[in-house]
Design a protein around this motif. Structure first.
Motif, PDB file in Angstrom:
ATOM      1  N   ALA A  49       0.634  -1.083  -0.141  1.00  0.00           N
ATOM      2  CA  ALA A  49       0.012  -0.011  -0.133  1.00  0.00           C
ATOM      3  C   ALA A  49       0.891   1.322  -0.059  1.00  0.00           C
ATOM      4  O   ALA A  49       0.748   2.250  -0.733  1.00  0.00           O
ATOM      5  CB  ALA A  49      -0.922   0.037   1.306  1.00  0.00           C
ATOM      6  N   TYR A  50       1.867   1.362   0.858  1.00  0.00           N
ATOM      7  CA  TYR A  50       2.751   2.355   0.834  1.00  0.00           C
ATOM      8  C   TYR A  50       3.642   2.804  -0.383  1.00  0.00           C
ATOM      9  O   TYR A  50       3.662   3.885  -0.891  1.00  0.00           O
ATOM     10  CB  TYR A  50       3.788   2.322   2.231  1.00  0.00           C
ATOM     11  N   VAL A  51       4.158   1.823  -1.027  1.00  0.00           N
ATOM     12  CA  VAL A  51       4.966   1.977  -2.166  1.00  0.00           C
ATOM     13  C   VAL A  51       3.896   2.133  -3.169  1.00  0.00           C
ATOM     14  O   VAL A  51       4.516   3.143  -4.037  1.00  0.00           O
ATOM     15  CB  VAL A  51       5.588   0.472  -2.561  1.00  0.00           C
ATOM     16  N   ALA A  52       3.031   1.453  -3.332  1.00  0.00           N
ATOM     17  CA  ALA A  52       1.830   2.154  -4.588  1.00  0.00           C
ATOM     18  C   ALA A  52       1.496   3.521  -4.347  1.00  0.00           C
ATOM     19  O   ALA A  52       1.401   4.259  -5.296  1.00  0.00           O
ATOM     20  CB  ALA A  52       0.674   1.102  -4.518  1.00  0.00           C
ATOM     21  N   ALA A  53       1.092   3.920  -3.197  1.00  0.00           N
ATOM     22  CA  ALA A  53       0.851   5.392  -2.968  1.00  0.00           C
ATOM     23  C   ALA A  53       1.933   6.334  -3.398  1.00  0.00           C
ATOM     24  O   ALA A  53       1.604   7.370  -4.185  1.00  0.00           O
ATOM     25  CB  ALA A  53       0.280   5.435  -1.481  1.00  0.00           C
ATOM     26  N   GLN A  54       3.083   5.906  -3.081  1.00  0.00           N
ATOM     27  CA  GLN A  54       4.455   6.732  -3.135  1.00  0.00           C
ATOM     28  C   GLN A  54       4.603   7.017  -4.566  1.00  0.00           C
ATOM     29  O   GLN A  54       4.581   7.984  -5.066  1.00  0.00           O
ATOM     30  CB  GLN A  54       5.489   6.289  -2.354  1.00  0.00           C
TER      31      GLN A  54
END
Length: 306
Positions: A49-54
């Motif tokens: 989730a974090y990598v995709a958002a970034q």
């Protein structure tokens, strides 16, 4: 009760259930096939989730962000499997739980160092930000329809992979009798690494897709892990079909409970009290469903071979 509202909440429940399936499927494969209890599976969901958002914020490409999130999470999972999980194969479940719980603590601190303690905004793709008219009367978010379609597509592909492919045959052979499979020439360690990577990819995909819907924040992996564990217990440990059916059941029970229980409670309780008790009763209903299923089928709805 408004039938349009009922249909909308049914779709929301199905979407949440299919995302639970992506997490629970990887978890049940690792636990049911490799006999490894990996509590850090939720941390892989959080990382995706974090990598995709970034990546989405910086590149503007949502589908590219999903791909990068899956690739990055799989690399981290392979490193974790090589350095830690292989040492836990054959160990008792208590050792596995303690070790992977430690991974959760480390992962949460690393995420705080990288992105800070505050939630991160995961924007909805511009092309999917508008509604779609269903049946001519129900404007439903197009992004949630994409999430539904992705969940169903992955479920079908995973079923074919596990039950109708050479890879699935090797996985089942290694799970049934590891030593005999090795004597027959199956490289069980590589097969298990592949299963672990597949589970990580599914968790990352779920995190990337759920980012625009739920808050991307530290600890989101632990909060989603509990429903995922309930799903694999209801469906049957090691059963992909069981995880699919149980995910839909849990998703519908949770979503419908949160949407309609407060409305029913308002008939006898003050609105503020009803709003607080509704989500609580919804969570209790999920565990009550698990208890009811286990009362009649202690091994879950489906066997591990399903």
């Amino acid at each position: 009760m408004n039938p349009i509202l009922v249909i909308e909440q049914l779709l929301n429940g199905a979407g949440y259930g299919l995302m639970l399936f992506l997490i629970a499927a990887g978890l049940t494969l690792v636990f049911g096939i490799m006999d490894v209890m990996n509590l850090a599976h939720g941390s892989l969901f959080m990382l995706g989730a974090y990598v995709a958002a970034q990546v989405h914020v910086h590149s503007g490409s949502f589908f590219g962000a999903v791909f990068v999130a899956i690739a990055a999470t799989v690399l981290v999972a392979l490193l974790l499997e090589l350095t830690l999980m292989r040492r836990l194969y054959g160990r008792d479940h208590l050792a596995q739980v303690l070790a992977t719980f430690g991974v959760i603590l480390v992962a949460d601190d690393l995420v705080k160092m990288a992105w800070g303690p505050s939630p991160v905004m995961a924007p909805t793709p511009a092309a999917l930000s508008g509604p779609v008219d269903l049946f001519g009367v129900l404007p439903y978010p197009s992004y949630r329809l994409v999430v539904l379609g992705a969940g169903v597509a992955v479920a079908l592909l995973l079923y074919l992979l596990v039950n109708h492919s050479r890879m699935g045959m090797l996985v089942r052979a290694g799970a049934s009798d590891r030593w005999m499979a090795e004597l027959m020439g199956v490289r069980v360690k590589k097969v298990f690494s592949g299963v672990f990577a597949l589970g990580a990819a599914l968790a990352a995909l779920a995190g990337a897709l759920m980012g625009p819907i739920m808050a991307v924040q530290v600890g989101m992996g632990e909060s989603i892990l509990i429903p995922a564990l309930v799903v694999i217990v209801i469906g049957g440990i090691g059963s992909v079909r069981g995880a699919f059916v149980a995910s839909l059941l849990v998703g519908l029970v949770d979503t419908i409970g949160r949407a309609f229980l407060p409305l029913l409670l308002r008939a006898t309780l003050p609105p503020a009290v009803a709003a607080d008790l509704g989500p609580l009763f919804s969570e209790v209903a999920m565990y009550a469903l698990m208890a009811a299923v286990l009362s009649f089928r202690p091994a879950g709805l489906f066997s591990a071979r399903a």
